[in-house]
Design a protein around this motif. Structure first.
Motif, PDB file in Angstrom:
ATOM      1  N   MET A   8       8.640  -7.423  -1.575  1.00  0.00           N
ATOM      2  CA  MET A   8       8.078  -6.485  -0.626  1.00  0.00           C
ATOM      3  C   MET A   8       8.959  -6.441   0.621  1.00  0.00           C
ATOM      4  SD  MET A   8       3.982  -6.982  -0.516  1.00  0.00           S
ATOM      5  CE  MET A   8       3.743  -8.213  -1.772  1.00  0.00           C
ATOM      6  N   ASN A   9       9.234  -5.239   1.055  1.00  0.00           N
ATOM      7  CA  ASN A   9      10.026  -5.123   2.277  1.00  0.00           C
ATOM      8  C   ASN A   9       9.107  -5.059   3.501  1.00  0.00           C
ATOM      9  OD1 ASN A   9       9.154  -2.427   2.615  1.00  0.00           O
ATOM     10  ND2 ASN A   9      10.833  -1.666   1.363  1.00  0.00           N
ATOM     11  N   SER A  10       9.690  -5.197   4.669  1.00  0.00           N
ATOM     12  CA  SER A  10       8.898  -5.265   5.899  1.00  0.00           C
ATOM     13  C   SER A  10       8.170  -3.954   6.191  1.00  0.00           C
ATOM     14  CB  SER A  10       9.783  -5.657   7.080  1.00  0.00           C
ATOM     15  OG  SER A  10      10.810  -4.717   7.260  1.00  0.00           O
ATOM     16  N   GLN A  11       8.731  -2.829   5.779  1.00  0.00           N
ATOM     17  CA  GLN A  11       8.048  -1.549   6.011  1.00  0.00           C
ATOM     18  C   GLN A  11       6.780  -1.464   5.166  1.00  0.00           C
ATOM     19  OE1 GLN A  11      10.368   1.942   5.150  1.00  0.00           O
ATOM     20  NE2 GLN A  11       8.729   3.337   5.746  1.00  0.00           N
ATOM     21  N   THR A  12       6.831  -1.895   3.918  1.00  0.00           N
ATOM     22  CA  THR A  12       5.662  -1.903   3.044  1.00  0.00           C
ATOM     23  C   THR A  12       4.582  -2.803   3.619  1.00  0.00           C
ATOM     24  OG1 THR A  12       7.055  -1.530   1.104  1.00  0.00           O
ATOM     25  CG2 THR A  12       4.863  -2.424   0.706  1.00  0.00           C
ATOM     26  N   ILE A  13       4.988  -3.962   4.091  1.00  0.00           N
ATOM     27  CA  ILE A  13       4.032  -4.907   4.668  1.00  0.00           C
ATOM     28  C   ILE A  13       3.393  -4.321   5.915  1.00  0.00           C
ATOM     29  CG2 ILE A  13       3.852  -7.146   5.830  1.00  0.00           C
ATOM     30  CD1 ILE A  13       5.936  -8.168   3.772  1.00  0.00           C
ATOM     31  N   GLU A  14       4.200  -3.738   6.788  1.00  0.00           N
ATOM     32  CA  GLU A  14       3.670  -3.179   8.032  1.00  0.00           C
ATOM     33  C   GLU A  14       2.719  -2.013   7.764  1.00  0.00           C
ATOM     34  OE1 GLU A  14       2.854  -3.744  11.706  1.00  0.00           O
ATOM     35  OE2 GLU A  14       4.404  -4.964  10.766  1.00  0.00           O
ATOM     36  N   GLU A  15       3.061  -1.165   6.806  1.00  0.00           N
ATOM     37  CA  GLU A  15       2.200  -0.019   6.484  1.00  0.00           C
ATOM     38  C   GLU A  15       0.876  -0.458   5.863  1.00  0.00           C
ATOM     39  OE1 GLU A  15       4.595   2.430   3.953  1.00  0.00           O
ATOM     40  OE2 GLU A  15       5.783   3.228   5.616  1.00  0.00           O
ATOM     41  N   GLY A  16       0.868  -1.545   5.124  1.00  0.00           N
ATOM     42  CA  GLY A  16      -0.343  -1.985   4.444  1.00  0.00           C
ATOM     43  C   GLY A  16      -1.140  -3.033   5.171  1.00  0.00           C
ATOM     44  N   ARG A  17      -0.651  -3.469   6.305  1.00  0.00           N
ATOM     45  CA  ARG A  17      -1.284  -4.574   7.029  1.00  0.00           C
ATOM     46  C   ARG A  17      -2.724  -4.282   7.442  1.00  0.00           C
ATOM     47  NH1 ARG A  17      -0.394  -6.241  12.880  1.00  0.00           N
ATOM     48  NH2 ARG A  17      -1.265  -8.335  12.960  1.00  0.00           N
ATOM     49  N   GLY A  18      -2.973  -3.118   7.986  1.00  0.00           N
ATOM     50  CA  GLY A  18      -4.321  -2.782   8.461  1.00  0.00           C
ATOM     51  C   GLY A  18      -5.352  -2.813   7.348  1.00  0.00           C
ATOM     52  N   LEU A  19      -5.030  -2.202   6.219  1.00  0.00           N
ATOM     53  CA  LEU A  19      -5.969  -2.197   5.097  1.00  0.00           C
ATOM     54  C   LEU A  19      -6.094  -3.581   4.468  1.00  0.00           C
ATOM     55  CD1 LEU A  19      -5.217   1.217   3.347  1.00  0.00           C
ATOM     56  CD2 LEU A  19      -7.176   0.599   4.777  1.00  0.00           C
ATOM     57  N   ALA A  20      -5.015  -4.353   4.498  1.00  0.00           N
ATOM     58  CA  ALA A  20      -5.080  -5.721   3.978  1.00  0.00           C
ATOM     59  C   ALA A  20      -6.054  -6.546   4.809  1.00  0.00           C
ATOM     60  CB  ALA A  20      -3.694  -6.357   3.986  1.00  0.00           C
ATOM     61  N   ILE A  21      -5.988  -6.407   6.117  1.00  0.00           N
ATOM     62  CA  ILE A  21      -6.919  -7.120   7.000  1.00  0.00           C
ATOM     63  C   ILE A  21      -8.340  -6.624   6.763  1.00  0.00           C
ATOM     64  CG2 ILE A  21      -7.585  -7.468   9.413  1.00  0.00           C
ATOM     65  CD1 ILE A  21      -4.540  -7.341  10.064  1.00  0.00           C
ATOM     66  N   LEU A  22      -8.512  -5.317   6.661  1.00  0.00           N
ATOM     67  CA  LEU A  22      -9.838  -4.735   6.437  1.00  0.00           C
ATOM     68  C   LEU A  22     -10.472  -5.252   5.145  1.00  0.00           C
ATOM     69  CD1 LEU A  22     -12.028  -2.668   7.261  1.00  0.00           C
ATOM     70  CD2 LEU A  22     -10.750  -0.970   5.948  1.00  0.00           C
ATOM     71  N   SER A  23      -9.675  -5.483   4.132  1.00  0.00           N
ATOM     72  CA  SER A  23     -10.217  -5.923   2.847  1.00  0.00           C
ATOM     73  C   SER A  23     -10.926  -7.269   2.942  1.00  0.00           C
ATOM     74  CB  SER A  23      -9.107  -5.991   1.793  1.00  0.00           C
ATOM     75  OG  SER A  23      -8.234  -7.071   2.035  1.00  0.00           O
ATOM     76  N   TYR A  24     -10.619  -8.066   3.949  1.00  0.00           N
ATOM     77  CA  TYR A  24     -11.253  -9.376   4.109  1.00  0.00           C
ATOM     78  C   TYR A  24     -12.586  -9.319   4.845  1.00  0.00           C
ATOM     79  CZ  TYR A  24      -7.190 -11.747   2.236  1.00  0.00           C
ATOM     80  OH  TYR A  24      -6.204 -12.184   1.408  1.00  0.00           O
ATOM     81  N   PHE A  25     -12.968  -8.151   5.334  1.00  0.00           N
ATOM     82  CA  PHE A  25     -14.213  -8.047   6.078  1.00  0.00           C
ATOM     83  C   PHE A  25     -15.310  -7.416   5.236  1.00  0.00           C
ATOM     84  CE2 PHE A  25     -11.126  -8.622   9.457  1.00  0.00           C
ATOM     85  CZ  PHE A  25     -11.732  -9.656  10.145  1.00  0.00           C
ATOM     86  N   THR A  26     -16.080  -8.241   4.622  1.00  0.00           N
ATOM     87  CA  THR A  26     -17.233  -7.920   3.776  1.00  0.00           C
ATOM     88  C   THR A  26     -16.833  -7.099   2.549  1.00  0.00           C
ATOM     89  OG1 THR A  26     -17.962  -5.852   4.828  1.00  0.00           O
ATOM     90  CG2 THR A  26     -18.748  -7.916   5.800  1.00  0.00           C
TER      91      THR A  26
END
Length: 108
Positions: A1-19
Motif C-alpha cells: 500500500m502506498n501512502s496516498q492509498t493509506i491517506e485516502e482510506g484513513r477516515g473510513l478505516a477509523i470510522l469502521s472501529y466505531f460500533t
C-alpha cells in the motif's frame, strides 16, 4: 500500500472501529472507492465483532470470569486496531489479525 492509498482510506478505516453502524457505513462508502487500507481495517473489525460475540456468549452461558477476560482481550485488540488506523499502519491485531484477513478476504 502506498501512502496516498493509506491517506485516502484513513477516515473510513477509523470510522469502521466505531460500533457496528460505523462498520456498515465504512463498508458502504468504500464499495465504490475500493480502498485497500479501509478494507484491511474493515476485515479487522469484522473479526473483532466475532471475538466480541464469542466473549459475550461465553460470559452469558458459562458464567465465569473467562468471558470477562475474553472481553478485555477483545477490547485491547480493538484499541490496537483503532490506534493502527489512526497512525496509518496496516498492521493486523495480535494473534488473530492475519486469520481475520484470510477469513474475510472476499471483502474487497
Amino acid at each position: 500500500m502506498n501512502s496516498q492509498t493509506i491517506e485516502e482510506g484513513r477516515g473510513l478505516a477509523i470510522l469502521s472501529y466505531f460500533t457496528f453502524i460505523g462498520l456498515i457505513i465504512a463498508i458502504i462508502m468504500n464499495l465504490n472507492k475500493k480502498n485497500e487500507f479501509t478494507f484491511f481495517h474493515i476485515r479487522q473489525m469484522l473479526g473483532l465483532i466475532l471475538m466480541l460475540i464469542i466473549s459475550n456468549t461465553v460470559e452469558a452461558y458459562v458464567h465465569s470470569w473467562l468471558g470477562t477476560i475474553l472481553w478485555a482481550i477483545t477490547f485491547l485488540c480493538w484499541l490496537h486496531g483503532l490506534i493502527n488506523a489512526i497512525t496509518r499502519k496496516p498492521t493486523p491485531i495480535p494473534f488473530l489479525g492475519d486469520k481475520f484477513q484470510n477469513w474475510f478476504q472476499n471483502i474487497k
